[in-house]
Design a protein around this motif. Structure first.
Motif: not given
Length: 246
Positions: A18-28, A49-51, A55-59
């Motif tokens: 539902r919401l993904t942070t850059a930090a989590w993506l970088a780790q994965r 269409p990435i919203d 610093g907030v997150g992406y969906r």
């Protein structure tokens, strides 16, 4: 990993939450957060269409579709192993759904991946949860999903019996033991209950809403733990079995 593969994987990761942070993506993805920001910007420029924002997150915006996925041999093996474990340690409805999902996936895999998955030498003998505990687990899981209060007859580890009205918040598996995390209306506080020590469970018609100080996220913050939810609703992961209610 090639950049094209990384971009494809990045979209898949964002699509699954539902919401993904850059930090989590970088780790994965095993890259820096700066690389994630750059990749997301490039995908947005290409029309994906990435919203969201740094610093907030992406969906991922609604209506975006990717071609059907093909699983690798290791991914197919992981699915088979997960379903085999599910037969013994999940409730009957989820175990059946997992088996049916696997039955839809395996036939469309490449022959090599399908054969490797089916030949996986990892098994879960049927010595898991007793049937009555499986049924109770299913009742409680469904009550959590429907936001229904439950009334339970409970015997704690000291053999003291009590009746509780609970707001069920989540079911947790600790290896052989499942517990229910709940807001107890008798104690006006969070409590944890071993499911195998519940003598009876009645799902009530009365529903409840999340209230500040009484949610699963509040419990996680109170205990200083981290529940890992791929959907991104709660970010916490418990570090050990919760103490059963007394």
């Amino acid at each position: 990993m090639r950049r094209a593969d990384r971009l494809f994987h990045l979209v898949q990761l964002i699509r699954g939450r539902r919401l993904t942070t850059a930090a989590w993506l970088a780790q994965r993805l095993q890259v820096s957060e700066r690389t994630v920001y750059r990749d997301v910007a490039d995908l947005q420029h290409q029309g994906v269409p990435i919203d969201g924002e740094a610093g907030v997150g992406y969906r991922l915006g609604a209506g975006f579709e990717l071609p059907p996925l093909m699983f690798t041999q290791d991914e197919a093996k992981a699915l088979v192993a997960s379903v085999r474990l599910a037969q013994s340690w999940l409730d009957p409805a989820l175990a059946q759904a997992a088996q049916e999902a696997l039955g839809k996936i395996l036939p469309v895999l490449p022959a090599g991946a399908r054969a490797a998955a089916q030949a996986l030498a990892v098994y879960a003998p049927p010595v898991g949860l007793p049937a009555d505990v499986q049924r109770t687990l299913q009742e409680l899981r469904e009550a959590v999903q429907e936001r229904c209060k439950v009334r339970v007859q409970y015997t704690d580890l000291g053999e003291r019996a009590s009746e509780r009205t609970l707001r069920p918040l989540g079911c947790f598996y600790w290896g052989k033991v499942w517990t229910l995390a709940a807001w107890c209306e008798q104690r006006n506080d969070f409590r944890s209950f071993r499911i195998d020590r519940m003598q009876s469970v009645q799902v009530l018609q009365e529903r409840f809403r999340d209230e500040p100080g009484r949610t699963l996220a509040d419990l996680a913050r109170l205990k200083g733990v981290r529940l890992q939810d791929e959907g991104g609703a709660v970010q916490a992961m418990a570090t050990g079995p919760a103490r059963a209610s007394r």
